[in-house]
Design a protein around this motif. Structure first.
Motif, PDB file in Angstrom:
ATOM      1  N   SER A   1      -7.574 137.626  63.534  1.00  0.00           N
ATOM      2  CA  SER A   1      -6.079 137.973  64.338  1.00  0.00           C
ATOM      3  C   SER A   1      -6.058 139.389  64.071  1.00  0.00           C
ATOM      4  O   SER A   1      -6.400 139.931  62.997  1.00  0.00           O
ATOM      5  CB  SER A   1      -4.871 136.735  64.053  1.00  0.00           C
ATOM      6  N   VAL A   2      -5.442 140.302  65.727  1.00  0.00           N
ATOM      7  CA  VAL A   2      -5.596 141.611  65.795  1.00  0.00           C
ATOM      8  C   VAL A   2      -4.044 141.897  66.408  1.00  0.00           C
ATOM      9  O   VAL A   2      -4.398 141.003  67.317  1.00  0.00           O
ATOM     10  CB  VAL A   2      -7.103 141.712  65.351  1.00  0.00           C
ATOM     11  N   GLN A   3      -3.675 142.833  66.399  1.00  0.00           N
ATOM     12  CA  GLN A   3      -2.903 143.470  67.235  1.00  0.00           C
ATOM     13  C   GLN A   3      -3.156 144.154  68.130  1.00  0.00           C
ATOM     14  O   GLN A   3      -4.591 144.539  68.083  1.00  0.00           O
ATOM     15  CB  GLN A   3      -1.843 143.871  66.632  1.00  0.00           C
ATOM     16  N   ALA A   4      -2.679 143.983  69.405  1.00  0.00           N
ATOM     17  CA  ALA A   4      -3.314 144.915  70.218  1.00  0.00           C
ATOM     18  C   ALA A   4      -3.236 146.171  70.119  1.00  0.00           C
ATOM     19  O   ALA A   4      -2.819 147.035  69.390  1.00  0.00           O
ATOM     20  CB  ALA A   4      -2.741 145.043  71.540  1.00  0.00           C
ATOM     21  N   GLY A   5      -4.929 147.002  71.065  1.00  0.00           N
ATOM     22  CA  GLY A   5      -5.039 148.403  70.770  1.00  0.00           C
ATOM     23  C   GLY A   5      -6.443 148.105  68.952  1.00  0.00           C
ATOM     24  O   GLY A   5      -6.694 149.271  68.389  1.00  0.00           O
ATOM     25  N   GLY A   6      -5.922 147.232  67.840  1.00  0.00           N
ATOM     26  CA  GLY A   6      -6.903 146.901  66.741  1.00  0.00           C
ATOM     27  C   GLY A   6      -8.057 147.012  67.191  1.00  0.00           C
ATOM     28  O   GLY A   6      -8.520 146.621  68.707  1.00  0.00           O
ATOM     29  N   SER A   7      -9.017 146.319  66.311  1.00  0.00           N
ATOM     30  CA  SER A   7     -10.548 146.240  66.528  1.00  0.00           C
ATOM     31  C   SER A   7     -11.553 145.297  65.513  1.00  0.00           C
ATOM     32  O   SER A   7     -10.030 145.095  64.246  1.00  0.00           O
ATOM     33  CB  SER A   7     -11.359 147.538  65.461  1.00  0.00           C
TER      34      SER A   7
END
Length: 124
Positions: A11-17
């Protein structure tokens, strides 16, 4: 028979990698190409990126160009997908695939082996 094992989803936030990995075993010769497909719930499986194991040729689906990078380490029989600037719509199960590639867009009909998938969830 080839075996493909993915890892690196999460899981990652939008804009992440995120970086996905795929370890291949079995017959991976110079005619083999490896790549990634993804499938979101209630959607068809779609091609993401492909790389030719016998050289450096690679190709991306238009919706990931400039954001995702596919690479390989032939000595380790491992392929990677570096995903940057992730968007909500990138959320999906990502599948490693092996097969034959003719240099054009890669289709599921050209894939002979699939991994079990690794889930990527992008949140706002």
């Amino acid at each position: 028979q080839r075996r493909l094992v993915e890892s690196g989803g999460g899981s990652v936030q939008a804009g992440g990698s995120l970086t996905l990995s795929c370890v291949a075993s079995g017959r991976i010769d110079s005619d083999t190409s490896l790549g990634w497909f993804r499938q979101a719930p209630e959607k068809e499986r779609e091609w993401v990126a492909v790389i030719y194991t016998g050289g450096s040729a690679k190709r991306y689906a238009d919706f990931v160009k400039g954001r995702f990078t596919i690479s390989q380490d032939n000595a380790k029989k491992t392929m990677y997908l570096q995903m940057n600037s992730l968007k909500l719509e990138d959320s999906a199960m990502y599948y490693c695939a092996a097969g034959v590639w003719n240099g054009d867009m890669w289709t599921t009909r050209q894939v002979s082996d699939w991994g079990q998938g690794t889930k990527v969830t992008v949140s706002s």
